[in-house]
Design a protein around this motif. Structure first.
Motif, PDB file in Angstrom:
ATOM      1  N   HIS A  39      87.014  34.781  14.358  1.00  0.00           N
ATOM      2  CA  HIS A  39      85.932  34.052  15.306  1.00  0.00           C
ATOM      3  C   HIS A  39      84.656  34.907  15.309  1.00  0.00           C
ATOM      4  O   HIS A  39      84.784  36.246  15.254  1.00  0.00           O
ATOM      5  CB  HIS A  39      86.584  34.081  16.591  1.00  0.00           C
ATOM      6  N   PHE A  40      83.634  34.254  15.238  1.00  0.00           N
ATOM      7  CA  PHE A  40      82.270  35.074  15.169  1.00  0.00           C
ATOM      8  C   PHE A  40      81.329  34.435  16.517  1.00  0.00           C
ATOM      9  O   PHE A  40      81.555  33.320  16.696  1.00  0.00           O
ATOM     10  CB  PHE A  40      81.567  34.721  13.947  1.00  0.00           C
ATOM     11  N   HIS A  41      80.890  35.496  17.179  1.00  0.00           N
ATOM     12  CA  HIS A  41      80.136  34.971  18.258  1.00  0.00           C
ATOM     13  C   HIS A  41      78.743  35.752  18.060  1.00  0.00           C
ATOM     14  O   HIS A  41      78.574  37.003  18.172  1.00  0.00           O
ATOM     15  CB  HIS A  41      80.892  35.748  19.566  1.00  0.00           C
ATOM     16  N   VAL A  42      77.721  35.060  18.202  1.00  0.00           N
ATOM     17  CA  VAL A  42      76.334  35.394  17.889  1.00  0.00           C
ATOM     18  C   VAL A  42      75.424  35.072  19.056  1.00  0.00           C
ATOM     19  O   VAL A  42      75.417  33.918  19.782  1.00  0.00           O
ATOM     20  CB  VAL A  42      75.628  34.917  16.425  1.00  0.00           C
ATOM     21  N   LEU A 101      76.456  40.587  17.706  1.00  0.00           N
ATOM     22  CA  LEU A 101      77.437  39.808  16.736  1.00  0.00           C
ATOM     23  C   LEU A 101      78.629  40.487  17.200  1.00  0.00           C
ATOM     24  O   LEU A 101      78.963  41.699  17.111  1.00  0.00           O
ATOM     25  CB  LEU A 101      77.131  40.064  15.226  1.00  0.00           C
ATOM     26  N   TRP A 102      79.706  39.561  17.605  1.00  0.00           N
ATOM     27  CA  TRP A 102      81.092  40.072  17.754  1.00  0.00           C
ATOM     28  C   TRP A 102      81.914  39.244  16.795  1.00  0.00           C
ATOM     29  O   TRP A 102      81.730  38.061  16.404  1.00  0.00           O
ATOM     30  CB  TRP A 102      81.556  39.546  19.131  1.00  0.00           C
ATOM     31  N   ASN A 152      89.013  40.941  22.398  1.00  0.00           N
ATOM     32  CA  ASN A 152      88.720  42.345  22.916  1.00  0.00           C
ATOM     33  C   ASN A 152      87.516  42.993  22.230  1.00  0.00           C
ATOM     34  O   ASN A 152      87.034  42.493  21.453  1.00  0.00           O
ATOM     35  CB  ASN A 152      90.083  43.170  22.562  1.00  0.00           C
ATOM     36  N   LEU A 153      87.088  44.013  22.668  1.00  0.00           N
ATOM     37  CA  LEU A 153      85.829  44.882  22.542  1.00  0.00           C
ATOM     38  C   LEU A 153      86.178  46.337  22.238  1.00  0.00           C
ATOM     39  O   LEU A 153      86.213  46.916  23.098  1.00  0.00           O
ATOM     40  CB  LEU A 153      84.875  44.825  23.407  1.00  0.00           C
ATOM     41  N   ARG A 154      86.951  46.524  20.888  1.00  0.00           N
ATOM     42  CA  ARG A 154      87.352  47.807  20.503  1.00  0.00           C
ATOM     43  C   ARG A 154      86.216  48.867  20.106  1.00  0.00           C
ATOM     44  O   ARG A 154      86.128  50.012  20.219  1.00  0.00           O
ATOM     45  CB  ARG A 154      88.515  47.754  19.439  1.00  0.00           C
ATOM     46  N   ASN A 155      85.113  48.210  19.783  1.00  0.00           N
ATOM     47  CA  ASN A 155      84.045  49.322  19.183  1.00  0.00           C
ATOM     48  C   ASN A 155      82.771  48.556  19.401  1.00  0.00           C
ATOM     49  O   ASN A 155      82.759  47.383  19.393  1.00  0.00           O
ATOM     50  CB  ASN A 155      84.273  49.573  17.853  1.00  0.00           C
ATOM     51  N   LEU A 156      81.565  49.164  19.290  1.00  0.00           N
ATOM     52  CA  LEU A 156      80.162  48.691  19.341  1.00  0.00           C
ATOM     53  C   LEU A 156      79.258  49.497  18.688  1.00  0.00           C
ATOM     54  O   LEU A 156      79.403  50.554  19.065  1.00  0.00           O
ATOM     55  CB  LEU A 156      79.859  48.356  20.723  1.00  0.00           C
ATOM     56  N   ALA A 157      78.640  49.101  17.813  1.00  0.00           N
ATOM     57  CA  ALA A 157      77.428  49.872  17.023  1.00  0.00           C
ATOM     58  C   ALA A 157      76.147  49.149  17.147  1.00  0.00           C
ATOM     59  O   ALA A 157      76.038  48.020  17.451  1.00  0.00           O
ATOM     60  CB  ALA A 157      77.853  50.086  15.533  1.00  0.00           C
ATOM     61  N   VAL A 158      75.311  49.838  16.928  1.00  0.00           N
ATOM     62  CA  VAL A 158      73.903  49.392  17.043  1.00  0.00           C
ATOM     63  C   VAL A 158      73.013  49.894  15.848  1.00  0.00           C
ATOM     64  O   VAL A 158      73.344  51.082  15.438  1.00  0.00           O
ATOM     65  CB  VAL A 158      72.958  49.621  18.539  1.00  0.00           C
ATOM     66  N   PHE A 180      73.428  44.713  17.254  1.00  0.00           N
ATOM     67  CA  PHE A 180      74.608  45.257  17.991  1.00  0.00           C
ATOM     68  C   PHE A 180      75.667  44.458  17.416  1.00  0.00           C
ATOM     69  O   PHE A 180      75.770  43.263  17.114  1.00  0.00           O
ATOM     70  CB  PHE A 180      74.568  44.887  19.493  1.00  0.00           C
ATOM     71  N   VAL A 181      76.643  45.367  16.678  1.00  0.00           N
ATOM     72  CA  VAL A 181      77.858  44.608  16.042  1.00  0.00           C
ATOM     73  C   VAL A 181      79.083  45.305  16.712  1.00  0.00           C
ATOM     74  O   VAL A 181      79.218  46.415  16.807  1.00  0.00           O
ATOM     75  CB  VAL A 181      77.653  45.009  14.514  1.00  0.00           C
ATOM     76  N   SER A 182      80.161  44.394  16.856  1.00  0.00           N
ATOM     77  CA  SER A 182      81.407  44.673  17.211  1.00  0.00           C
ATOM     78  C   SER A 182      82.404  44.114  16.425  1.00  0.00           C
ATOM     79  O   SER A 182      82.596  42.848  16.325  1.00  0.00           O
ATOM     80  CB  SER A 182      81.458  44.059  18.902  1.00  0.00           C
ATOM     81  N   TYR A 183      82.889  44.918  15.512  1.00  0.00           N
ATOM     82  CA  TYR A 183      83.728  44.290  14.427  1.00  0.00           C
ATOM     83  C   TYR A 183      85.283  44.735  14.957  1.00  0.00           C
ATOM     84  O   TYR A 183      85.686  45.927  14.978  1.00  0.00           O
ATOM     85  CB  TYR A 183      83.384  45.057  13.050  1.00  0.00           C
TER      86      TYR A 183
END
Length: 175
Positions: free
Chosen positions: A79-82, A91-92, A98-104, A144-147
C-alpha cells in the motif's frame, strides 16, 4: 521502535481526497451565520454546503491532497499513501499499518544530491533515506518517506520506486 497506526485494516486502494489547509485568522461560523447577503444566496441556490467554505479550494491554494494506491509485488500486497502539502510531500509505503521509520530529504543550492536524514527508526536501514533523496530530486520538494517493508532487496526496492514513478506520471497533481 515501532508506532502502530490506530486503524488495523490495510489502506483502501485508489482513494483520493482534498482537505483544505487551515487559514490564519479564519473564524468558525455559527450554524446559519455568515450566509446572509448575495454570497450566501448564491451558495444556497447552487446547493452549496452549510459550512464556512464557499467551494473547493483552487489548485495551489494550500490544500492538502491525499492519494492512496496499492500494488501486488512478489506475492505481497503493498500500500502507498501520498500526502501532498504546500511545499512538501509525505509518502508512506507498507503492507501493514505501522510507522517503523521516517526520513526526510530536501534539495539545497550547494550540492546536486539532496540532503537527507533519518527522523525515526533504525539508522542502519537507509531505504527511506535513499527513496526520499530520489523523490526530492525529482519533485524539487521537501520529501518525507516512511518505508515499512521487511524486504529491502535492491530489486524489490527498484520495483517499488518504479511503481511510485508510474503513479507520479499518471497523477502529477497528487505529487
Amino acid at each position: 521502535m515501532s508506532i502502530v497506526l490506530s486503524h488495523p485494516s490495510p489502506l483502501p486502494a485508489e482513494t483520493e481526497s482534498e482537505i483544505p489547509a487551515p487559514r490564519l485568522g479564519h473564524r468558525l461560523l455559527r450554524p446559519g451565520a455568515g450566509r446572509g447577503g448575495p454570497a450566501g444566496a448564491r451558495a444556497r441556490a447552487a446547493g452549496g454546503r452549510r459550512d464556512s467554505m464557499e467551494g473547493p479550494p483552487a489548485p495551489g491554494s494550500g490544500a492538502i491532497s491525499l492519494h492512496n494506491f496499492s500494488v501486488r509485488l512478489w506475492e505481497q500486497l503493498i500500500h502507498f499513501h501520498v500526502m501532498r502539502l504546500t511545499d512538501s510531500l509525505f509518502l508512506w509505503v507498507g503492507a501493514t499499518p505501522n510507522l517503523r521509520n521516517l526520513a526526510v530529504a530536501m534539495c539545497n543550492r550547494y550540492d546536486s544530491i539532496p540532503v537527507s536524514t533519518s527522523l525515526l527508526g533504525d539508522t542502519s536501514d537507509t531505504t527511506s533515506n535513499c527513496l526520499a533523496q530520489r523523490l526530492a530530486r525529482k519533485t524539487k520538494k521537501q520529501v518525507f518517506v516512511s518505508y515499512n517493508l521487511q524486504n529491502t532487496d535492491s530489486n524489490f526496492t527498484l520495483l517499488i520506486e518504479n511503481r511510485i514513478k508510474e503513479e507520479m506520471e499518471a497523477f502529477p497533481e497528487k505529487f
